[in-house]
Structures are given as structure tokens and as C-alpha cells.
Enzyme design. Structure first.
Site, mmCIF file in Angstrom:
data_model
loop_
_atom_site.group_PDB
_atom_site.id
_atom_site.type_symbol
_atom_site.label_atom_id
_atom_site.label_comp_id
_atom_site.label_asym_id
_atom_site.label_seq_id
_atom_site.Cartn_x
_atom_site.Cartn_y
_atom_site.Cartn_z
ATOM 1 N N GLU A 1 48.901 -14.921 22.647
ATOM 2 C CA GLU A 1 49.083 -16.016 23.600
ATOM 3 C C GLU A 1 49.081 -17.379 22.915
ATOM 4 O OE1 GLU A 1 44.894 -17.417 25.488
ATOM 5 O OE2 GLU A 1 45.564 -15.449 26.154
ATOM 6 N N GLU B 1 57.368 -3.717 41.620
ATOM 7 C CA GLU B 1 57.363 -3.298 43.019
ATOM 8 C C GLU B 1 58.662 -3.641 43.753
ATOM 9 O OE1 GLU B 1 55.288 -1.479 44.516
ATOM 10 O OE2 GLU B 1 53.557 -1.460 43.189
#
Length: 307
Positions: free
Chosen positions: A120, A89
Site C-alpha cells: 500500500e 456480486e
């Protein structure tokens, strides 16, 4: 080893059973959303306690961005996706150059739409990805992990530390392994989730709110706003061009037609258009003064006595 992991998970705030929702499967839809709303209210209070650390992080991030460094978010699962969202953004909102703010999720772009949870557990993968991103002593790296113990994030942060980067941790548990290795630790402890261990809920909300502050605060310090107006946007669509006209009107008080004319004369550089409108300078002089002021509109106006 499995028993040790189970013991660790039981000790994490984000993995504990929430007494307010033990009978959530018996609740009506209205009761479900009421209890979720009540739990979400705790996020604000948890973040409030971390504001001094968030402010410190913003100052340090902005200092590196001014010198050509980068803000890099790295995480796995929900945490990583939120970092990518925040980073994506920044260009349309603040006209950040490509690569100034980077979000990276464990597993790469595919992990944005598909769960790749096993990666992970690999600290080596975190180190390798940080190395691929070319993390250096000019950068600020934010390791995002709700648990504060995700090996992927710990590996990425460890590599960044070795390279001299500023390291910031974002987790929702206290006294975590992540806290022990970062320069600045932000840990809003939001408590047990509505659904046990579902950290996309309160923890995810807290992470998103903190990331909003880190990126927006840094951009404000870089002069990407004038007051609370988004003056560094890129008017590449008709909607954004209309927004640019409205912002120019709000900043200067000119008419809609005058705003449109100024934007055309300034090649739709909103900052330059504001300076032209307020000072009467032509495009070249306004642009030159803006560049000399490192892109900060208010500094130009104050120097010329228009503030």
C-alpha cells in the site's frame, strides 16, 4: 520523515483515540457490543451528509457504463477487499457482463485472504496495476482508502486521471490528498474507531455501504430492476430459478405454473418473460422491443401503454 508520518496519522480522524472506548478491555461482552453498536450508528449519519455526492457519482458512472465503459474499484487492505466483494456480486445480481465492474486489491488475489500491507506504500504499484487494467477515458475508477492518503490508491487515481477516466475518491477523513486529485470525493467522516486505527470497523462499514449505493444505484439507472425487483438475475441454479418464478409472479400476477411456463418459453430471460406476461407478445417480439429500449422493461411497457 517518520516524525512527519506520525504527525499525519495523529491528525486523521480514523487514527484518533475514541474516548467512549478507552476502558473497553474492562467491559463485559454486553457492554462491548453495546458501545460498538452505538459507534456504528454514527456511520449512517456520516453517509447521509455525502448523499448528494454519491448520487452525482452514480449518474456519472451509469453514463459511462451505458457507453461500454467500466466501473473499477481499487484499494489496499480492507478497502481493496471490499471493492472486490462489491464487484463480484454484480454478475449474479444484475447479469453484468464479465469485466463491466472490476474490483482490484493491492497485491492481487493473494491479498484477499492474506495480509500484504507493505504494497500500500507504493504509488508506483498503484499506477502499474491501473495500467494493467487498461484504465481509459471510458471508465470510472473509484479509489478507496479510509485514510485518504494511501500511496497505492493515489498512484492508481493519478494514472486514471492522466488517461481521462472519471475518478472518484472514497475515504473516511476530510481534506485528504485523495480529495485534491479526484473529480468527485465521497468522505463520510465516521470518527475514531472503537479500537484505535482499526479501520475495518466503522470506516470499513461506511465504505461497504457507499459501494452498495454506487453499484446498485448505477444498475438501477441502467434498467437492471423493475420497481424494486431484481429482473436481470441469471437463474443458473435451482434457487435462482425459484427466485425468478417468484419475481415474475410479483411483477405480473400470474400463477406459479404460468410463471414457470413463461420462463421456459423465454429461455429464462426474466425481463422478456415479464413483457410477454403483461402484453401478450411472443418471445421474438418481446425480445426485440426490449433490445430497442436498451434493456429497460418499464420503457417497453410504457411505450405499449401497459404502465
Amino acid at each position: 520523515m517518520i516524525e512527519d508520518l506520525e504527525q499525519v496519522l495523529k491528525s486523521l480522524e480514523t487514527e484518533k483515540i475514541n474516548p467512549a472506548t478507552t476502558n473497553i478491555d474492562k467491559m463485559s461482552p454486553l457492554e462491548i457490543v453495546q458501545v460498538m453498536n452505538s459507534e456504528d450508528a454514527k456511520v449512517i449519519l456520516a453517509i447521509q451528509k455525502e448523499l448528494p455526492k454519491i448520487a452525482h457519482a452514480i449518474e456519472e458512472i451509469a453514463a459511462r457504463l451505458r457507453k461500454g465503459g467500466r466501473l473499477i474499484y481499487m484499494g489496499a487492505g480492507t478497502s481493496g477487499r471490499l471493492g472486490v466483494l462489491d464487484a463480484s456480486e454484480c454478475p449474479p445480481t444484475f447479469s453484468t457482463p464479465e469485466g463491466m465492474v472490476i474490483g482490484w486489491v493491492a497485491g492481487g488475489p493473494e491479498a484477499l485472504v492474506k495480509s500484504i500491507e507493505e504494497i500500500e506504500d507504493s504509488a508506483e504499484a498503484g499506477r502499474a496495476d491501473a495500467q494493467k487494467l487498461g484504465v481509459s477515458n471510458m471508465d470510472a475508477l473509484v479509489g478507496i482508502a479510509a485514510s485518504g492518503r494511501t500511496p497505492y490508491v493515489l498512484g492508481a487515481v493519478a494514472y486514471a486521471k492522466e488517461k481521462g477516466a472519471l475518478t472518484i475518491g472514497l475515504a473516511c477523513n476530510p481534506k485528504t490528498p485523495l480529495e485534491r486529485i479526484v473529480d468527485i470525493m465521497i468522505a463520510p467522516v465516521v470518527g475514531p474507531e472503537v479500537i484505535v486505527g482499526s479501520t475495518r470497523l466503522k470506516a470499513g462499514t461506511a465504505e461497504k455501504m457507499v459501494l452498495n449505493m454506487l453499484s446498485t444505484g448505477s444498475m438501477i439507472l441502467l434498467g437492471k430492476t423493475y420497481g424494486n425487483l431484481m429482473v436481470d438475475l441469471q437463474p443458473r441454479s435451482s434457487k435462482l430459478r425459484r427466485r425468478a418464478v417468484s419475481i415474475l409472479q410479483a411483477a405480473t400476477g400470474v400463477s406459479e405454473q404460468e410463471a414457470e411456463n413463461l420462463l421456459k418459453r423465454s429461455n429464462y430471460n426474466l425481463k422478456v418473460a415479464i413483457i410477454m406476461a403483461k402484453t401478450g407478445l411472443d418471445f421474438d417480439d418481446a425480445r426485440r422491443r426490449l433490445q430497442a429500449a436498451n434493456g429497460v422493461v418499464r420503457n417497453v411497457l410504457e411505450e405499449l401503454g401497459f404502465e
